[in-house]
Design an enzyme around this catalytic site. Sequence first.
Site, short mmCIF file in Angstrom:
data_model
loop_
_atom_site.label_atom_id
_atom_site.label_comp_id
_atom_site.label_asym_id
_atom_site.label_seq_id
_atom_site.Cartn_x
_atom_site.Cartn_y
_atom_site.Cartn_z
N ASP A 1 127.86 28.77 -26.11
CA ASP A 1 128.61 28.88 -27.35
C ASP A 1 127.92 29.86 -28.31
OD1 ASP A 1 130.77 27.61 -28.99
OD2 ASP A 1 129.10 26.98 -30.26
N GLU B 1 130.04 33.19 -24.69
CA GLU B 1 131.06 33.42 -25.71
C GLU B 1 130.48 34.42 -26.69
OE1 GLU B 1 133.52 31.32 -29.34
OE2 GLU B 1 131.42 30.89 -29.01
C1 GLC Z 1 132.62 28.33 -30.91
C2 GLC Z 1 133.60 27.35 -30.33
C3 GLC Z 1 134.30 26.64 -31.46
C4 GLC Z 1 133.29 25.93 -32.32
C5 GLC Z 1 132.19 26.89 -32.77
C6 GLC Z 1 131.04 26.16 -33.37
O1 GLC Z 1 133.24 29.33 -31.60
O2 GLC Z 1 134.48 27.98 -29.45
O3 GLC Z 1 135.28 25.75 -30.99
O4 GLC Z 1 133.90 25.38 -33.45
O5 GLC Z 1 131.69 27.66 -31.71
O6 GLC Z 1 130.26 25.54 -32.37
#
Ligand code: GLC
Length: 566
Positions: A201, A243
């Site tokens: 993440d 991500e």
């Molecule tokens: C990323 C996730 C999202 C979450 C954020 C904070 O962007 O995809 O769903 O709220 O991280 O962890």
Amino acid sequence: MINDLWYKNAILYCLSVGTYMDANGDGIGDFTGLMRRLDYLHGLGITAIWLMPFQVSPQRDDGYDVADYYGVDPRYGTLGDFVEFTHAAEQRGIRVLIDLVVNHTSNEHPWFKEARRDPHSKYRDWYVWSKKKPANANTGMVFPGVQKSTWSYDEQAKAWYFHRFYEFQPDLNTSHPEVQAEILKIMGFWIQLGVSGFRMDAVPFIIATKGPDVRKPEEQYDMLRMFREFLQWRQGDAIVLAEANVLPDTDMEYFGDDGDRMHMMFNFQVNQHLFYALAAADTRPLVKALKATKPRPATAQWGLFLRNHDELDLGRLTEEERQIVFAAFGPKKEMQLYDRGIRRRLAPMLDGDQRRLELAYSLLFTLPGTPVIRYGDEIGMGDDLSLPERNCARTPMQWSNEPQGGFTKSEKPRLPVISGGPYGYEHINAAIQRRHPESMLNWTERIIRMRKEVPEVGWGDFTVIPTRDPAVLVMRYDWRNNWVLFVHNFDAKPREVTFSVGLDGDNAGYGKQLVNLLAEDHSRADDSGKHRLIIEAYGYRWYRVGGLDYLLRRTEVDAPLHAKTG
Ligand code: GLC
Ligand code: CA
């Protein structure tokens, strides 16, 4: 190269345990329920699951606020249930990736509680503090409109703490060696329990320098290599799927020039431009995004997706492009989020029109990378815009037309099942679609089956074939003396296109024949070597170039057949 890097040609399916199936009737999905649905997933043909956060959490951001990295939230079951699940998945040949949320913890994590309470605690330095309110406290919010600042004052600590996301998600001081060691320990723990890697993440924020004096955060890319090295040592086939919504010119920093950093990344650049192409029937910016994200090490792979659990972020489009997408797919304020995106599910965005859904999914399966399917999209599930923020697209899976869509025996699921209207479980559910050969579900199953027999997409090199019609995308993939060609018409009207396959030398002859893999209309080139197709509104074609003897012609290595020497 040997072609057994599993993630290069996987079919990934993303779900959260809490909304998949509730076996014990408390209204919240659990690992026992999910395990009972593994045969459904196996039948669909997916090869890997990306499981959203399930660790102990106060659930203020759907589990992206972790309070214990080493435990399963009791609402979802026990560690024992988790291991039963990874074992059952493994038995079916399905790999499991889990979310790794280590940019921040929950403010209820014992580390943070300790850090607030005692300035001399070792955990104090695990977070990012400032005595005074930092000058940039009201900038850099990830959730504008909901989140007010990136620094908040903590009464108990008598200091300001940094939070890139919501105020209840204090950032970890990820430059701290002890924090880094802990991150590795967390990875090692779950690897031992049967997972094949992590969807990491918020990677750009994890590796960014943090602190009250940091004006312009800098990425510490070396950290990425450290994560990879550790993983590969512990378990050779484990991966990180990052991500990282970054610009194409930094992609190679994330993959590493020698393929020594992230194994996979989500392709946000292609995602946004794909939605523009669907909205405007103009593929030119999409082609640009495909070319811009083409360079990557041979061992790295893109994760491609249509919608995910967050909003559809349109921040990389031009203002004009963005307005076109908003007008087409999210015209009302309630459909939009954070001033930059759309929070709806795919099916309602495309008016539930199966031709358009198939077009979108056909693209997902044929653009360069590994497709990532969002649970429920395989049956065209809708959204519930009465739910706040991103929750609208996180409602329970609709299994049947029995009460609560077959998700739970409880009368009050934690998140309501969509009922009534065109997307209600009464009509949209897996059981009904199983009975109809042309349903979205059966279509998806068949297309996955075909996609697995087209490894060219995951392994090969692509060329965009010019057609002079921006509404039509023609792409060819080359791999080991085999070629496939895909045609997609983004327009609501039928189009006629003319193109040549573009193979030369000894292979030119193969380009004269295109065998349709999904229907009976094959194509033969005219005398000048050109194919002329009439392709219906939102139509798509999957062709094998040359003929169905391709497996007899496939070579063991990806070199030109008659490479000249000297
Ligand atoms: C990323 C996730 C999202 C979450 C954020 C904070 O962007 O995809 O769903 O709220 O991280 O962890
Ligand atoms: Ca339950």
